[in-house]
Design a protein around this motif. Structure first.
Motif, mmCIF file in Angstrom:
data_model
loop_
_atom_site.group_PDB
_atom_site.id
_atom_site.type_symbol
_atom_site.label_atom_id
_atom_site.label_comp_id
_atom_site.label_asym_id
_atom_site.label_seq_id
_atom_site.Cartn_x
_atom_site.Cartn_y
_atom_site.Cartn_z
ATOM 1 N N UNK A 73 -85.411 80.175 31.907
ATOM 2 C CA UNK A 73 -85.400 79.317 30.730
ATOM 3 C C UNK A 73 -85.032 77.898 31.110
ATOM 4 N N UNK A 74 -85.649 76.910 30.501
ATOM 5 C CA UNK A 74 -85.244 75.532 30.772
ATOM 6 C C UNK A 74 -83.785 75.351 30.377
ATOM 7 N N UNK A 75 -83.016 74.743 31.243
ATOM 8 C CA UNK A 75 -81.610 74.534 30.947
ATOM 9 C C UNK A 75 -80.721 75.536 31.632
ATOM 10 N N UNK A 76 -81.274 76.515 32.307
ATOM 11 C CA UNK A 76 -80.444 77.434 33.077
ATOM 12 C C UNK A 76 -80.354 78.807 32.461
ATOM 13 N N UNK A 77 -79.287 79.490 32.808
ATOM 14 C CA UNK A 77 -79.045 80.855 32.364
ATOM 15 C C UNK A 77 -78.867 80.900 30.847
ATOM 16 N N UNK A 78 -79.087 82.043 30.247
ATOM 17 C CA UNK A 78 -78.968 82.138 28.783
ATOM 18 C C UNK A 78 -77.593 81.707 28.256
ATOM 19 N N UNK A 79 -76.542 82.035 28.972
ATOM 20 C CA UNK A 79 -75.209 81.634 28.508
ATOM 21 C C UNK A 79 -75.072 80.120 28.491
ATOM 22 N N UNK A 80 -75.596 79.467 29.528
ATOM 23 C CA UNK A 80 -75.516 78.012 29.595
ATOM 24 C C UNK A 80 -76.345 77.376 28.496
ATOM 25 N N UNK A 81 -77.527 77.908 28.240
ATOM 26 C CA UNK A 81 -78.389 77.373 27.181
ATOM 27 C C UNK A 81 -77.674 77.492 25.834
ATOM 28 N N UNK A 82 -77.075 78.651 25.587
ATOM 29 C CA UNK A 82 -76.352 78.875 24.330
ATOM 30 C C UNK A 82 -75.219 77.856 24.165
ATOM 31 N N UNK A 83 -74.416 77.706 25.225
ATOM 32 C CA UNK A 83 -73.295 76.763 25.149
ATOM 33 C C UNK A 83 -73.791 75.336 24.943
ATOM 34 N N UNK A 84 -74.844 74.953 25.672
ATOM 35 C CA UNK A 84 -75.373 73.593 25.536
ATOM 36 C C UNK A 84 -75.919 73.322 24.148
ATOM 37 N N UNK A 85 -76.478 74.335 23.510
ATOM 38 C CA UNK A 85 -77.042 74.149 22.171
ATOM 39 C C UNK A 85 -75.992 74.204 21.077
ATOM 40 N N UNK A 86 -75.059 75.127 21.171
ATOM 41 C CA UNK A 86 -74.153 75.420 20.056
ATOM 42 C C UNK A 86 -72.762 74.806 20.160
ATOM 43 N N UNK A 87 -72.269 74.519 21.368
ATOM 44 C CA UNK A 87 -70.863 74.152 21.502
ATOM 45 C C UNK A 87 -70.661 72.780 22.140
ATOM 46 N N UNK A 123 -72.150 69.808 22.327
ATOM 47 C CA UNK A 123 -72.183 68.539 21.593
ATOM 48 C C UNK A 123 -70.921 68.293 20.761
ATOM 49 N N UNK A 124 -70.420 69.321 20.129
ATOM 50 C CA UNK A 124 -69.236 69.177 19.279
ATOM 51 C C UNK A 124 -67.966 69.083 20.118
ATOM 52 N N UNK A 125 -67.932 69.799 21.234
ATOM 53 C CA UNK A 125 -66.787 69.718 22.133
ATOM 54 C C UNK A 125 -66.673 68.315 22.718
ATOM 55 N N UNK A 126 -67.784 67.736 23.138
ATOM 56 C CA UNK A 126 -67.766 66.378 23.667
ATOM 57 C C UNK A 126 -67.333 65.368 22.609
ATOM 58 N N UNK A 127 -67.820 65.550 21.409
ATOM 59 C CA UNK A 127 -67.427 64.650 20.315
ATOM 60 C C UNK A 127 -65.923 64.735 20.075
ATOM 61 N N UNK A 128 -65.392 65.947 20.067
ATOM 62 C CA UNK A 128 -63.947 66.121 19.881
ATOM 63 C C UNK A 128 -63.150 65.552 21.035
ATOM 64 N N UNK A 129 -63.640 65.718 22.241
ATOM 65 C CA UNK A 129 -62.937 65.185 23.409
ATOM 66 C C UNK A 129 -62.928 63.659 23.387
ATOM 67 N N UNK A 130 -64.011 63.045 22.902
ATOM 68 C CA UNK A 130 -64.041 61.586 22.771
ATOM 69 C C UNK A 130 -62.999 61.119 21.760
ATOM 70 N N UNK A 131 -62.878 61.859 20.671
ATOM 71 C CA UNK A 131 -61.892 61.516 19.648
ATOM 72 C C UNK A 131 -60.483 61.614 20.212
ATOM 73 N N UNK A 132 -60.202 62.691 20.936
ATOM 74 C CA UNK A 132 -58.871 62.879 21.527
ATOM 75 C C UNK A 132 -58.586 61.775 22.547
#
Length: 116
Positions: free
Chosen positions: A59-73, A75-84
């Protein structure tokens, strides 16, 4: 203006070593060059058949676990880390956790409303 040296003068009591001259009669070490076979897959390296890997689709983007994390988590984790990082609170993990919970309510709450 007083005339003071910027650096102490070198001590003449210390011996200065110079490299010994090269002896033309001395044997010259043999120089070798490495080939790709020497460094990557020489005679002691087991051979691997990659033909089956080309047959399986990755799959483009790597293993299924990585694709899932990149799609679902991520973006929001990075946004929160920027805020912190911007706020630098004394309790960064709690602030990040609360940010993610609030974001979860916004994102997943919208998904629940759309499915109803």
């Amino acid at each position: 203006m007083a005339n003071t040296p910027s650096a102490p003068a070198p001590s003449s009591s210390l011996p200065i070593s110079t490299p010994a001259p090269l002896d033309p009669a001395a044997p010259v070490p043999k120089q070798t060059t490495n080939t790709m076979a020497d460094t990557n897959g020489g005679p002691n390296t087991p051979s691997v058949d990659f033909s089956s890997a080309a047959a399986t689709q990755v799959r483009p983007g790597g293993a299924p676990a990585r694709v899932y994390l990149n799609e679902k988590i991520v973006p929001y984790l990075l946004e929160g880390m920027k805020t912190v990082t911007r706020e630098q609170p004394p309790n960064p993990l709690q602030v990040l956790g609360e940010f993610l919970i609030q974001k979860s309510k916004e994102i997943e709450g919208d998904a629940k409303k759309e499915s109803e």
